[in-house]
Design a protein around this motif. Structure first.
Motif, PDB file in Angstrom:
ATOM      1  N   HIS B  34      32.062  24.172  27.407  1.00 21.87           N
ATOM      2  CA  HIS B  34      31.770  25.535  26.933  1.00 21.87           C
ATOM      3  C   HIS B  34      31.913  25.688  25.426  1.00 21.87           C
ATOM      4  O   HIS B  34      31.583  26.734  24.884  1.00 21.87           O
ATOM      5  CB  HIS B  34      32.726  26.537  27.597  1.00 21.87           C
ATOM      6  N   CYS B  51      39.609  23.994  19.950  1.00 18.51           N
ATOM      7  CA  CYS B  51      39.695  25.341  20.552  1.00 18.51           C
ATOM      8  C   CYS B  51      39.922  26.386  19.458  1.00 18.51           C
ATOM      9  O   CYS B  51      39.449  27.520  19.571  1.00 18.51           O
ATOM     10  CB  CYS B  51      40.845  25.415  21.544  1.00 18.51           C
ATOM     11  N   PHE B  65      46.265  32.244  21.625  1.00 23.51           N
ATOM     12  CA  PHE B  65      44.958  32.766  22.036  1.00 23.51           C
ATOM     13  C   PHE B  65      44.769  32.519  23.524  1.00 23.51           C
ATOM     14  O   PHE B  65      45.447  31.676  24.133  1.00 23.51           O
ATOM     15  CB  PHE B  65      43.825  32.105  21.233  1.00 23.51           C
ATOM     16  N   CYS B  67      41.660  31.691  26.462  1.00 24.19           N
ATOM     17  CA  CYS B  67      40.294  31.156  26.556  1.00 24.19           C
ATOM     18  C   CYS B  67      39.498  32.079  27.464  1.00 24.19           C
ATOM     19  O   CYS B  67      39.919  32.367  28.585  1.00 24.19           O
ATOM     20  CB  CYS B  67      40.316  29.746  27.130  1.00 24.19           C
TER      21      CYS B  67
HETATM   22  S1  SF4 Z   1      38.628  27.815  23.762  1.00 28.09           S
HETATM   23 FE1  SF4 Z   1      38.064  27.543  25.907  1.00 28.09          FE
HETATM   24  S2  SF4 Z   1      35.827  27.357  25.882  1.00 28.09           S
HETATM   25 FE2  SF4 Z   1      36.527  26.991  23.828  1.00 28.09          FE
HETATM   26  S3  SF4 Z   1      36.776  24.786  23.675  1.00 28.09           S
HETATM   27 FE3  SF4 Z   1      38.776  25.622  24.219  1.00 28.09          FE
HETATM   28  S4  SF4 Z   1      38.836  25.513  26.423  1.00 28.09           S
HETATM   29 FE4  SF4 Z   1      36.691  25.292  25.829  1.00 28.09          FE
END
Ligand code: SF4
Lengths: 244, 70
Positions: B34, B51, B65, B67
């Motif tokens: 993603h 991330c 944070f 996700c």
């Molecule tokens: S924040 Fe979530 S969507 Fe983005 S790279 Fe990390 S795990 Fe994947």
């Protein structure tokens, strides 16, 4: 006249970026010859689970020198831009403050700092904008972008908040360059250490990969750091700049 | 150990590494289908794929944070 334009909440988790919308408004102002725009800055507001921001709760602000007669068409065009270009599901807000018409700069600055500390309501933002005589309007969704749009203007007026949008291109990463050369690029007004020491013109700086500038003391400032005992300064990384 | 702290009241998972675990954040993003690079003004990590630089991380305070894709 000098104006401050603040915008916020034009993006959604899937698309858009408030910086891009601000650049689009700048293009319109300059193409229509309403005036010259200066430095687009990003201002960090409070991060809190109960605030409905997309992912980072930052707002954008730029200044412009315009003729008084251009103010109304400029507001109309910026509002149109927010309505057209903001991401579906976003809550865009627009603030335009003319410096000479602003009734109380200190209150606006205090409001800007307040948005870093506590959750502010839309009602509070409108009430203050009304008192100060600045334009504040919403252009879609729940319109909560007005809170950040007004804050962006207040924080920009502090002359000591925010990072400039975009990266600087000086020389290849790893190159050592002296302060005179950096200042001659006209992209930086001051080179300063994270501890507040202003470098003199003969000192040298090793360039990193991503060069960003911040607004400090009213100047576009390149921040540097130096490990104890090292001779050469290094440009700061994004992580160093996270609280600017 | 799981890299994510269990779902909060909104059903989101929080990153266990706080705001400065560069290795862990890069490792997760390296294998994440993603990952989408966020706007340049919002990047935190030096390595692009992290991330911390992903469009789908939502900062809940200065130190962590969630996700939005998990
Ligand atoms: S924040 Fe979530 S969507 Fe983005 S790279 Fe990390 S795990 Fe994947």
């Amino acid at each position: 006249m000098k104006i401050y334009v603040g915008i916020d909440d034009t993006d959604s988790i899937e698309q858009g970026a408030t910086g891009e919308t601000a650049k689009q408004i700048i293009r319109i102002i300059e193409e229509r010859r309403w005036g010259n725009c200066q430095g687009l800055t990003r201002h960090q507001l409070l991060l809190h689970p109960d605030i409905a921001y997309t992912s980072h709760n930052s707002s954008m602000c730029f200044t412009a020198e315009i003729e008084t007669a251009s103010l109304e068409p400029l507001i109309e065009a910026a509002a149109g831009c927010l309505e057209r270009d903001s991401a579906p599901g976003s809550d865009p807000g627009l603030c335009v403050a003319a410096e000479e018409q602003l009734r109380d700069v200190e209150s606006l600055i205090a409001y800007g700092y307040e948005t870093k500390k506590r959750i502010i309501t839309k009602g509070e933002a409108y009430e203050l904008a009304g008192k100060l005589g600045v334009h504040l309007s919403e252009h879609g969704g729940a319109g909560i972008g007005v809170i950040g749009a007004l804050a962006g203007v207040g924080l920009r007026m502090t002359n000591n908040d925010g990072r400039f949008q975009g990266r600087l291109e000086l020389k290849v990463p790893g190159a050592i360059i002296n302060v005179t050369e950096i200042l001659c690029s006209n992209l930086v007004e001051r080179v300063q250490s994270v501890d507040g020491y202003v470098l003199n013109k003969n000192e040298e700086v090793r360039l990193g990969h991503k060069l960003k500038t911040v607004l400090l003391g009213g100047k576009r400032t390149l921040l540097v750091y130096r490990r104890e005992g090292a001779l050469v300064w290094k440009t700061c990384t994004n992580a160093h700049l996270e609280h600017y | 150990m799981d890299d994510w702290i269990k779902k909060n009241k909104r059903g989101q998972v929080r990153f266990r590494g706080g705001s400065h675990d560069w290795l862990l954040a890069a490792g997760i993003a390296g294998n994440c289908p993603h990952f989408v690079l966020d706007d340049e003004d919002e990047l935190l990590a030096e390595e692009e794929r992290s991330c911390y630089n992903c469009r789908f991380r939502r900062w809940i305070d200065r130190y962590s944070f969630v996700c939005m894709k998990r």
